[in-house]
Enzyme design. Structure first.
Site, PDB file in Angstrom:
ATOM      1  N   LYS A  12      -6.550   6.295 -28.265  1.00  0.00           N
ATOM      2  CA  LYS A  12      -6.475   6.909 -26.926  1.00  0.00           C
ATOM      3  C   LYS A  12      -7.826   7.473 -26.505  1.00  0.00           C
ATOM      4  CE  LYS A  12      -5.032  11.385 -26.515  1.00  0.00           C
ATOM      5  NZ  LYS A  12      -5.909  12.299 -25.765  1.00  0.00           N
ATOM      6  N   ASN A  13      -8.455   8.226 -27.414  1.00  0.00           N
ATOM      7  CA  ASN A  13      -9.674   8.942 -27.018  1.00  0.00           C
ATOM      8  C   ASN A  13     -10.888   8.033 -26.898  1.00  0.00           C
ATOM      9  OD1 ASN A  13      -8.228  11.248 -26.771  1.00  0.00           O
ATOM     10  ND2 ASN A  13      -8.965  12.211 -28.662  1.00  0.00           N
ATOM     11  N   ARG A  63       1.912  11.030 -24.622  1.00  0.00           N
ATOM     12  CA  ARG A  63       0.540  10.918 -24.109  1.00  0.00           C
ATOM     13  C   ARG A  63      -0.324  10.111 -25.070  1.00  0.00           C
ATOM     14  NH1 ARG A  63      -2.537  16.016 -23.881  1.00  0.00           N
ATOM     15  NH2 ARG A  63      -4.097  14.426 -23.538  1.00  0.00           N
ATOM     16  N   ARG A 110     -11.133  25.314 -21.869  1.00  0.00           N
ATOM     17  CA  ARG A 110     -11.786  24.019 -21.726  1.00  0.00           C
ATOM     18  C   ARG A 110     -12.623  23.864 -20.445  1.00  0.00           C
ATOM     19  NH1 ARG A 110      -7.719  19.448 -23.934  1.00  0.00           N
ATOM     20  NH2 ARG A 110      -9.698  18.417 -24.348  1.00  0.00           N
ATOM     21  N   CYS A 135      -5.706  24.153 -20.602  1.00  0.00           N
ATOM     22  CA  CYS A 135      -4.445  23.569 -21.060  1.00  0.00           C
ATOM     23  C   CYS A 135      -3.951  24.400 -22.235  1.00  0.00           C
ATOM     24  CB  CYS A 135      -4.592  22.094 -21.405  1.00  0.00           C
ATOM     25  SG  CYS A 135      -5.492  21.787 -22.909  1.00  0.00           S
ATOM     26  N   ARG A 149      -6.933  15.929 -18.721  1.00  0.00           N
ATOM     27  CA  ARG A 149      -8.284  16.481 -18.583  1.00  0.00           C
ATOM     28  C   ARG A 149      -9.372  15.408 -18.647  1.00  0.00           C
ATOM     29  NH1 ARG A 149      -9.954  21.186 -19.154  1.00  0.00           N
ATOM     30  NH2 ARG A 149     -11.708  20.174 -20.151  1.00  0.00           N
ATOM     31  N   ILE A 166     -12.934  24.823 -32.888  1.00  0.00           N
ATOM     32  CA  ILE A 166     -13.250  24.093 -31.652  1.00  0.00           C
ATOM     33  C   ILE A 166     -12.523  24.683 -30.438  1.00  0.00           C
ATOM     34  CG2 ILE A 166     -13.311  21.809 -30.529  1.00  0.00           C
ATOM     35  CD1 ILE A 166     -14.994  21.827 -33.058  1.00  0.00           C
ATOM     36  N   ASP A 192      -8.192  17.587 -33.849  1.00  0.00           N
ATOM     37  CA  ASP A 192      -6.988  16.822 -33.461  1.00  0.00           C
ATOM     38  C   ASP A 192      -6.093  16.491 -34.662  1.00  0.00           C
ATOM     39  OD1 ASP A 192      -7.984  16.953 -30.929  1.00  0.00           O
ATOM     40  OD2 ASP A 192      -8.533  14.840 -30.767  1.00  0.00           O
TER      41      ASP A 192
HETATM   42  C1  LIG Z   1      -9.925  12.620 -24.364  1.00  0.00           C
HETATM   43  C2  LIG Z   1     -10.645  13.131 -25.549  1.00  0.00           C
HETATM   44  O1  LIG Z   1     -11.456  12.449 -26.137  1.00  0.00           O
HETATM   45  N1  LIG Z   1     -10.322  14.344 -25.966  1.00  0.00           N
HETATM   46  C3  LIG Z   1     -10.939  14.892 -27.150  1.00  0.00           C
HETATM   47  C4  LIG Z   1     -12.244  15.559 -26.754  1.00  0.00           C
HETATM   48  O2  LIG Z   1     -11.946  16.568 -25.795  1.00  0.00           O
HETATM   49  P1  LIG Z   1     -13.131  17.216 -24.947  1.00  0.00           P
HETATM   50  O3  LIG Z   1     -14.138  16.194 -24.622  1.00  0.00           O
HETATM   51  O4  LIG Z   1     -12.492  17.963 -23.833  1.00  0.00           O
HETATM   52  O5  LIG Z   1     -13.697  18.245 -26.014  1.00  0.00           O
HETATM   53  P2  LIG Z   1     -15.162  18.823 -26.146  1.00  0.00           P
HETATM   54  O6  LIG Z   1     -15.803  18.252 -27.345  1.00  0.00           O
HETATM   55  O7  LIG Z   1     -15.876  18.705 -24.846  1.00  0.00           O
HETATM   56  O8  LIG Z   1     -14.854  20.376 -26.399  1.00  0.00           O
HETATM   57  C5  LIG Z   1     -15.362  21.080 -27.503  1.00  0.00           C
HETATM   58  C6  LIG Z   1     -15.448  22.556 -27.148  1.00  0.00           C
HETATM   59  O9  LIG Z   1     -16.461  22.741 -26.153  1.00  0.00           O
HETATM   60  C7  LIG Z   1     -15.956  23.453 -25.053  1.00  0.00           C
HETATM   61  N2  LIG Z   1     -16.649  22.942 -23.841  1.00  0.00           N
HETATM   62  C8  LIG Z   1     -16.669  21.612 -23.590  1.00  0.00           C
HETATM   63  C9  LIG Z   1     -17.310  21.100 -22.477  1.00  0.00           C
HETATM   64  C10 LIG Z   1     -17.952  21.999 -21.609  1.00  0.00           C
HETATM   65  O10 LIG Z   1     -18.532  21.612 -20.594  1.00  0.00           O
HETATM   66  N3  LIG Z   1     -17.926  23.324 -21.899  1.00  0.00           N
HETATM   67  C11 LIG Z   1     -17.287  23.827 -22.990  1.00  0.00           C
HETATM   68  O11 LIG Z   1     -17.286  25.054 -23.216  1.00  0.00           O
HETATM   69  C12 LIG Z   1     -14.458  23.157 -25.061  1.00  0.00           C
HETATM   70  O12 LIG Z   1     -13.733  24.141 -24.343  1.00  0.00           O
HETATM   71  C13 LIG Z   1     -14.173  23.153 -26.544  1.00  0.00           C
HETATM   72  O13 LIG Z   1     -14.012  24.476 -26.985  1.00  0.00           O
HETATM   73  O14 LIG Z   1     -12.847  16.132 -27.920  1.00  0.00           O
HETATM   74  C14 LIG Z   1     -12.067  17.166 -28.536  1.00  0.00           C
HETATM   75  C15 LIG Z   1     -12.862  17.729 -29.688  1.00  0.00           C
HETATM   76  O15 LIG Z   1     -13.007  16.780 -30.684  1.00  0.00           O
HETATM   77  C16 LIG Z   1     -10.720  16.598 -28.955  1.00  0.00           C
HETATM   78  O16 LIG Z   1      -9.907  17.650 -29.420  1.00  0.00           O
HETATM   79  C17 LIG Z   1     -10.015  15.900 -27.800  1.00  0.00           C
HETATM   80  O17 LIG Z   1      -8.889  15.211 -28.268  1.00  0.00           O
HETATM   81  C1  LIG Z   2      -6.572  17.323 -27.153  1.00  0.00           C
HETATM   82  C2  LIG Z   2      -6.356  16.017 -27.065  1.00  0.00           C
HETATM   83  O1  LIG Z   2      -6.505  15.265 -25.932  1.00  0.00           O
HETATM   84  P1  LIG Z   2      -7.070  15.728 -24.500  1.00  0.00           P
HETATM   85  O2  LIG Z   2      -8.512  16.038 -24.664  1.00  0.00           O
HETATM   86  O3  LIG Z   2      -6.856  14.518 -23.656  1.00  0.00           O
HETATM   87  O4  LIG Z   2      -6.263  16.925 -24.067  1.00  0.00           O
HETATM   88  C3  LIG Z   2      -5.947  15.204 -28.249  1.00  0.00           C
HETATM   89  O5  LIG Z   2      -6.048  13.960 -28.177  1.00  0.00           O
HETATM   90  O6  LIG Z   2      -5.514  15.795 -29.258  1.00  0.00           O
END
Ligand SMILES: CC(=O)N[C@H]1[C@@H](OP(=O)(O)OP(=O)(O)OC[C@H]2O[C@@H](n3ccc(=O)[nH]c3=O)[C@H](O)[C@@H]2O)O[C@H](CO)[C@@H](O)[C@@H]1O
Ligand SMILES: C=C(OP(=O)(O)O)C(=O)O
Length: 416
Positions: free
Chosen positions: A22-23, A396, A120, A115, A91, A326, A304
């Site tokens: 998915k990711n 999902r 996030r 969420c 998201r 995280i 995850d």
């Molecule tokens: C669709 C997808 O691939 N989702 C994955 C992606 O989510 P996602 O890309 O949202 O996760 P991030 O790696 O960006 O987030 C990591 C941390 O950074 C923070 N943050 C992020 C961006 C930003 O602009 N500012 C900020 O503060 C987030 O709130 C979080 O605490 O990576 C996460 C971390 O491996 C996984 O749990 C999710 O499953």
């Molecule tokens: C947190 C997850 O996905 P998303 O970033 O799409 O919410 C996940 O795949 O576990």
């Protein structure tokens, strides 16, 4: 709303075929915005999140055609607005921002909001695009972005690792004018998969798999065909299913190299993991011991997998500590696991788990995607019946859960 009913206590035996990730699929689908030519993604799983991304891309004018496990995407873009009604469901919708801005020089994308697992924010995505020359305003819950002269290459040093920000900027930089360097970039296998697809589309990217990505922008990208990598989180989840039920599962298509930290923790807990051709086997030989884990960006233990590993530790011999670094609120499964007889206490960002001999079935509620599967795992191991409500979270990101588990002996059914 559907629920899932499980009667626990059956060791799982057999083969589970791992689906496309998915990711990886979600950012790969947004690459359909980077060219008018056809991009074909193979090994796509039938997941609610991929349908949501298809709806969003269609809204931008992209044609999205499913053919079995392939998705074909084709331009042109006719609308640069990503509306709240779709973005609020998922998201990862924010990943259209970089491609739209690079391609159309403007985009209006609803802010995704928080969420169940955390607030996030998307500040790193926005700051990075600003560094590339975009003007960004927040207006009525939307990100209004424009770059009338086009995006320019820049050096961006992330203050901490973000998977989504790395992906958004990698895509934007592929069509920017000049060279972009992304430092402290995420190294998740899904990022490398995205980079390989972009390269197949004509992008110039160096440093794939490292924390420094150097992208030389090109004028245009072309169509390509790309196979989505197998889902490492689905793999780790079913590895926990074999371990928690005392079973023996062959995980077909699984890539051990993408799961280093998870397999190390499983082995430390006493689980036997054996690599075979086209996958690996996970079996519980003797005991199951408590081990400590801390979530970290790749190659560390993935957030995850935290909830699923906690369900496993709930029935291990001895205590363990799981620390979540995280997301600030990713322990929503704890009270539900405790309702099934687990002994877990949360102290700040750590959970102390005192293993119990046996969980007992109970009605429980899914709060997010991975939390949902931790309850499935607990239900598979528990004595008696477990009913999990709100399984739309599960849909999902897990394909054909009941079919895959039933084929290995589980007593699990969906109740409408
Ligand atoms: C669709 C997808 O691939 N989702 C994955 C992606 O989510 P996602 O890309 O949202 O996760 P991030 O790696 O960006 O987030 C990591 C941390 O950074 C923070 N943050 C992020 C961006 C930003 O602009 N500012 C900020 O503060 C987030 O709130 C979080 O605490 O990576 C996460 C971390 O491996 C996984 O749990 C999710 O499953
Ligand atoms: C947190 C997850 O996905 P998303 O970033 O799409 O919410 C996940 O795949 O576990």
């Amino acid at each position: 709303m559907d629920s899932i009913r499980i009667t626990g206590g059956v060791p799982l035996n057999g083969t589970i075929a791992i689906s496309g990730a998915k990711n990886a699929a979600l950012p790969l689908m947004t690459c359909g915005l980077l060219t008018d030519e056809t991009l074909t993604l193979t090994n796509a799983a039938r997941l609610a999140d991929l349908q949501t991304m298809a709806d969003l891309l269609r809204q931008h004018g992209i044609s999205v055609e499913w053919n079995g496990r392939s998705i074909s995407l084709g331009g042109p873009i006719t609308n640069t607005e990503a509306p709240y009604d779709i973005v609020r469901k998922m998201r990862a919708s924010i990943l259209v921002l970089g491609p739209l801005l690079a391609r159309c020089r403007e985009a209006r994308v609803s802010l995704p909001g928080g969420c169940a697992i955390g607030t996030r924010p998307v500040n790193l995505h926005l700051k990075g695009l600003e560094a590339m020359g975009a003007k960004i305003k927040l207006d009525g819950g939307y990100v209004d972005a424009s770059a009338p002269q086009g995006l320019k290459g820049a050096t961006i040093v992330f203050p901490f690792v973000s998977v989504g920000a790395t992906e958004n900027l990698l895509m934007a930089a592929s069509l920017a004018d000049g060279v972009t360097t992304l430092k402290n970039a995420a190294r998740e296998p899904e990022i490398s998969d995205l980079a390989h697809c972009l390269i197949a589309m004509g992008a110039k990217i160096e440093g794939v798999g490292t924390d420094t990505l150097v992208i030389e922008g090109v004028k245009s990208l072309h169509g390509a065909e790309h196979a989505i990598l197998p889902d490492r989180i689905e793999t780790g989840t079913y590895a926990c299913a074999a371990a928690i039920t005392g079973g023996n599962l062959f995980l077909e298509n699984a890539r051990a190299a993408d799961l280093g930290a998870v397999l190390t923790s499983l082995r430390e807990a006493g689980i036997v993991v054996t690599e075979e051709a086209n996958g690996f086997r996970v079996a519980r030989a003797n005991g199951l011991h408590g081990v400590d884990v801390m979530t970290e960006p790749f190659p560390g233990f993935p957030t995850d997998m935290q909830a699923q590993f906690m369900a496993l530790m709930a029935v291990a011999d001895g205590a363990s500590m799981i620390t979540e670094t995280i997301f600030e609120n990713r322990f929503m499964h704890v009270p539900e696991l405790n309702r099934m007889g687990a002994k877990i206490n949360v102290h700040g960002s750590s959970a102390i788990i005192r293993g119990v001999k046996q969980l007992s079935g109970a009605p429980v509620m899914a709060t997010d995607l991975r939390a949902s599967f931790s309850l499935v795992l607990a239900g598979l191991a528990a004595q008696g019946e477990t009913t999990i409500s709100r399984v739309y979270h599960l849909d999902r990101g897990y394909e054909a859960v009941e079919q895959k588990l039933t084929a290995c002996g589980a007593r699990i059914e969906r109740v409408a």
